[in-house]
Design a protein around this motif. Sequence first.
Motif, PDB file in Angstrom:
ATOM      1  N   ALA A  42      14.892 -17.263  16.985  1.00  0.00           N
ATOM      2  CA  ALA A  42      15.032 -17.668  15.585  1.00  0.00           C
ATOM      3  C   ALA A  42      14.012 -18.720  15.185  1.00  0.00           C
ATOM      4  N   ASP A  43      13.732 -19.691  16.073  1.00  0.00           N
ATOM      5  CA  ASP A  43      12.777 -20.732  15.704  1.00  0.00           C
ATOM      6  C   ASP A  43      11.363 -20.174  15.574  1.00  0.00           C
ATOM      7  N   GLU A  44      11.037 -19.170  16.386  1.00  0.00           N
ATOM      8  CA  GLU A  44       9.733 -18.526  16.270  1.00  0.00           C
ATOM      9  C   GLU A  44       9.668 -17.649  15.029  1.00  0.00           C
ATOM     10  N   ALA A  45      10.764 -16.961  14.726  1.00  0.00           N
ATOM     11  CA  ALA A  45      10.802 -16.091  13.550  1.00  0.00           C
ATOM     12  C   ALA A  45      10.604 -16.884  12.269  1.00  0.00           C
ATOM     13  N   ALA A  46      11.052 -18.148  12.255  1.00  0.00           N
ATOM     14  CA  ALA A  46      10.919 -18.977  11.067  1.00  0.00           C
ATOM     15  C   ALA A  46       9.459 -19.233  10.710  1.00  0.00           C
ATOM     16  N   HIS A  47       8.577 -19.159  11.690  1.00  0.00           N
ATOM     17  CA  HIS A  47       7.151 -19.400  11.453  1.00  0.00           C
ATOM     18  C   HIS A  47       6.354 -18.109  11.357  1.00  0.00           C
ATOM     19  N   LEU A  48       7.043 -16.985  11.425  1.00  0.00           N
ATOM     20  CA  LEU A  48       6.365 -15.686  11.479  1.00  0.00           C
ATOM     21  C   LEU A  48       6.007 -15.219  10.074  1.00  0.00           C
ATOM     22  N   ASP A  49       4.739 -14.920   9.871  1.00  0.00           N
ATOM     23  CA  ASP A  49       4.273 -14.377   8.602  1.00  0.00           C
ATOM     24  C   ASP A  49       5.086 -13.127   8.262  1.00  0.00           C
ATOM     25  N   PRO A  50       5.620 -13.033   7.039  1.00  0.00           N
ATOM     26  CA  PRO A  50       6.357 -11.821   6.660  1.00  0.00           C
ATOM     27  C   PRO A  50       5.550 -10.543   6.852  1.00  0.00           C
ATOM     28  N   GLN A  51       4.224 -10.638   6.830  1.00  0.00           N
ATOM     29  CA  GLN A  51       3.419  -9.449   7.115  1.00  0.00           C
ATOM     30  C   GLN A  51       3.675  -8.958   8.533  1.00  0.00           C
ATOM     31  N   GLN A  52       3.822  -9.888   9.491  1.00  0.00           N
ATOM     32  CA  GLN A  52       4.126  -9.495  10.866  1.00  0.00           C
ATOM     33  C   GLN A  52       5.557  -8.987  10.978  1.00  0.00           C
ATOM     34  N   ASP A  79      -4.554   7.061  24.280  1.00  0.00           N
ATOM     35  CA  ASP A  79      -3.865   8.350  24.172  1.00  0.00           C
ATOM     36  C   ASP A  79      -3.102   8.480  22.858  1.00  0.00           C
ATOM     37  N   LEU A  80      -2.787   7.330  22.246  1.00  0.00           N
ATOM     38  CA  LEU A  80      -2.017   7.272  21.006  1.00  0.00           C
ATOM     39  C   LEU A  80      -2.491   6.031  20.268  1.00  0.00           C
ATOM     40  N   ALA A  81      -2.387   6.038  18.954  1.00  0.00           N
ATOM     41  CA  ALA A  81      -2.791   4.861  18.184  1.00  0.00           C
ATOM     42  C   ALA A  81      -1.807   4.601  17.057  1.00  0.00           C
ATOM     43  N   LEU A  82      -1.458   3.339  16.895  1.00  0.00           N
ATOM     44  CA  LEU A  82      -0.742   2.871  15.717  1.00  0.00           C
ATOM     45  C   LEU A  82      -1.777   2.203  14.829  1.00  0.00           C
ATOM     46  N   VAL A  83      -1.933   2.706  13.620  1.00  0.00           N
ATOM     47  CA  VAL A  83      -2.886   2.110  12.694  1.00  0.00           C
ATOM     48  C   VAL A  83      -2.127   1.668  11.459  1.00  0.00           C
ATOM     49  N   ALA A  84      -2.389   0.448  11.023  1.00  0.00           N
ATOM     50  CA  ALA A  84      -1.569  -0.148   9.967  1.00  0.00           C
ATOM     51  C   ALA A  84      -2.421  -0.897   8.963  1.00  0.00           C
ATOM     52  N   GLY A  85      -1.826  -1.125   7.801  1.00  0.00           N
ATOM     53  CA  GLY A  85      -2.397  -1.995   6.787  1.00  0.00           C
ATOM     54  C   GLY A  85      -1.293  -2.885   6.257  1.00  0.00           C
ATOM     55  N   VAL A  86      -1.583  -4.183   6.102  1.00  0.00           N
ATOM     56  CA  VAL A  86      -0.563  -5.120   5.633  1.00  0.00           C
ATOM     57  C   VAL A  86      -1.118  -5.965   4.492  1.00  0.00           C
ATOM     58  N   ASN A  87      -0.271  -6.215   3.497  1.00  0.00           N
ATOM     59  CA  ASN A  87      -0.659  -7.068   2.375  1.00  0.00           C
ATOM     60  C   ASN A  87       0.598  -7.519   1.648  1.00  0.00           C
ATOM     61  N   LEU A  88       0.797  -8.823   1.565  1.00  0.00           N
ATOM     62  CA  LEU A  88       1.918  -9.368   0.805  1.00  0.00           C
ATOM     63  C   LEU A  88       1.414 -10.460  -0.127  1.00  0.00           C
ATOM     64  N   VAL A  89       1.846 -10.387  -1.373  1.00  0.00           N
ATOM     65  CA  VAL A  89       1.435 -11.349  -2.394  1.00  0.00           C
ATOM     66  C   VAL A  89       2.463 -12.486  -2.406  1.00  0.00           C
ATOM     67  N   LEU A  90       2.177 -13.547  -1.655  1.00  0.00           N
ATOM     68  CA  LEU A  90       3.108 -14.667  -1.535  1.00  0.00           C
ATOM     69  C   LEU A  90       2.634 -15.904  -2.282  1.00  0.00           C
ATOM     70  N   SER A  91       1.397 -15.901  -2.721  1.00  0.00           N
ATOM     71  CA  SER A  91       0.821 -17.041  -3.440  1.00  0.00           C
ATOM     72  C   SER A  91       0.151 -16.546  -4.712  1.00  0.00           C
ATOM     73  N   PRO A  92       0.222 -17.324  -5.779  1.00  0.00           N
ATOM     74  CA  PRO A  92      -0.432 -16.904  -7.018  1.00  0.00           C
ATOM     75  C   PRO A  92      -1.930 -17.182  -7.042  1.00  0.00           C
ATOM     76  N   THR A  93      -2.433 -17.963  -6.086  1.00  0.00           N
ATOM     77  CA  THR A  93      -3.817 -18.419  -6.170  1.00  0.00           C
ATOM     78  C   THR A  93      -4.831 -17.284  -6.309  1.00  0.00           C
ATOM     79  N   PRO A  94      -4.829 -16.244  -5.428  1.00  0.00           N
ATOM     80  CA  PRO A  94      -5.829 -15.181  -5.593  1.00  0.00           C
ATOM     81  C   PRO A  94      -5.738 -14.494  -6.953  1.00  0.00           C
ATOM     82  N   ALA A  95      -4.517 -14.229  -7.428  1.00  0.00           N
ATOM     83  CA  ALA A  95      -4.374 -13.554  -8.718  1.00  0.00           C
ATOM     84  C   ALA A  95      -4.915 -14.423  -9.850  1.00  0.00           C
ATOM     85  N   VAL A  96      -4.662 -15.727  -9.789  1.00  0.00           N
ATOM     86  CA  VAL A  96      -5.175 -16.620 -10.832  1.00  0.00           C
ATOM     87  C   VAL A  96      -6.699 -16.622 -10.824  1.00  0.00           C
ATOM     88  N   LEU A  97      -7.291 -16.674  -9.636  1.00  0.00           N
ATOM     89  CA  LEU A  97      -8.748 -16.672  -9.548  1.00  0.00           C
ATOM     90  C   LEU A  97      -9.330 -15.325  -9.988  1.00  0.00           C
TER      91      LEU A  97
END
Length: 576
Positions: A93-103, A206-224
């Motif tokens: 739980a203490d590690e999960a608290a610091h885990l980026d929601p993307q992860q 022999d196998l591959a997991l390929v992923a893309g992650v993106n979460l909008v958690l801050s307004p800064t990029p959108a404002v810029l």
Amino acid sequence: MGGKHVRSAEAPAGEPVAVIGLGCRLPGAHGPDRLWRLLTEAIDAVREVPADRFDIDAYYAPRPAPPGRTDSRWGGFVDQVAEFDAEFFGVPADEAAHLDPQQRLLLMTAWEALEDAGQLPDRLAGSRTAVYVGQSHTDYWDLQAGRLAGLGLPTLTGSQQRAMTAGRLSYAFDLRGASVTVDSAQSSAGVAVHLAAQGLRAGDADLALVAGVNLVLSPTPAVLFGQAGVLAADGRCKFGDAGADGFVRSDGIVVAVLKPLSAALADGDRVRAVLLGSGVSNDGRAKPSLTAPSVTGQVAAMRAAYRAAGIAPSEVDYVEAHGTGTRIDQVELAALTEVLGTDRPAGRPCLVGSIKTNIGHTEAAAGLAGLVKTVLCLEHATVPPSLHHRVPHPDVDWARVPLLVPDTSRPLPGRDGRHLAAVNGQSISGTNTHLVLASASPRPPTPAPVPGQTHTLVLSARDPVGLRALAEAYAVFLEPGGAGRTAALRDICHSTNDRRVRHPHQLAVSGTSHAELGGRLRDHLRGERPTGVGAPPPARPSVDPAARLVSLPLRPWRTSSHWLDVAAPPTPVPVS
């Protein structure tokens, strides 16, 4: 050269790669089946910023937002990004608290993709399975960086180091292949697919997991972005339309499971689509500025992809465009026309659309969001409408270009029983991608199921609450109108019993029809225990060898919130 063979740049890249599993969490759509409904029903999933993300008014305070610059209020958002089934993945739980929601969401979505592929995670442990993750933003770290008190190594590995996003997935499933986080900005996921396919063809995995992650958690990029004038005033991506005035930022977590086609067929995997070839390029200085798009750069990626695929561009009948609804569209359409228009038969325009018109721009995950849509188009031989396309953009010569933006669902043309499509991508970094896909070959017929044969369905979960939720999901799946009614019982039971992990809490029901199995699940949910419901057998039940994999209900996660206090607005940027 000492007799060593050097492959020509003009030669095909090698064996096709099968897409055998998909998982996604996109605005308005958790899972590929829900995404297809969203697309075919022409649903616009963009909305105002939810209250649990950030307060855009507080961000602009004490100065008001400039007139007309309200575009940062809009976005495509995934619900409950704060939640995570940490216990399921063994994360303290203490590690999960610091885990980026993307992860967090990546772990759960990857499990769903593996279940969709019928790959048992415990059997992948220690295997040469590679992980490639496209990621660009680290909003969660940015929101914590100014609060050094209480931060430590778990914060560094949980949100600051982007390499840990791929590493977290490899560690959770004990995967021993390459583990790489790719950042080429908006083309990251497309580049990740290209690298994963190259690694499989080279025999590195022999196998591959390929992923893309993106979460909008801050307004800064959108404002810029808004200050730069590249966000749509109404928060809608209007690809190819005269009113196109910008894009809108969105969440997206997408995972695809890839395997060499010959291995997938030999293992009896369900092939959802086939990646024939891919190409990656950079614009270099073939453009007026660093962030400008380039026809030359995009054409180079496209031509490389078709050479690798071993097909003529004129054979492709649908392209999922990058399609942001900005000035980039005209450059992209010009590149597509140059490549796909050569030798294209008269009267057979290429359909071109953009998932961004439904869900917004998922940025680093965009290439895979487009890939999932394209795989679904190939499976259904249908192209859903591209939204917000009312008046064709006047800067595009639509009478000359062999491209058509569909405003209603259209059948996807095919040749010799095969459908061909492509996914295009580009980025602010100048890196372009192009993926060429084909529909899976029809599976050979199998003997018809034996009428009246009894089938046993085994469900399992880590706790009683999860088991009850799973039983409810399967009852809906099997009832009249449910998605399971189109699949044979032997296929459903094979997929559930043999291709999903057995957890400690289990339930087995037996019956000779969909209605009988569904009814016994309903009886169990009501607390009844009729004949045909009981403890599951100790071993996996035997199944018809002709059984095939089918899509099953998503896992009902038992999540808990591990969210830091990030709702307070960060220091405002100057507003011009």
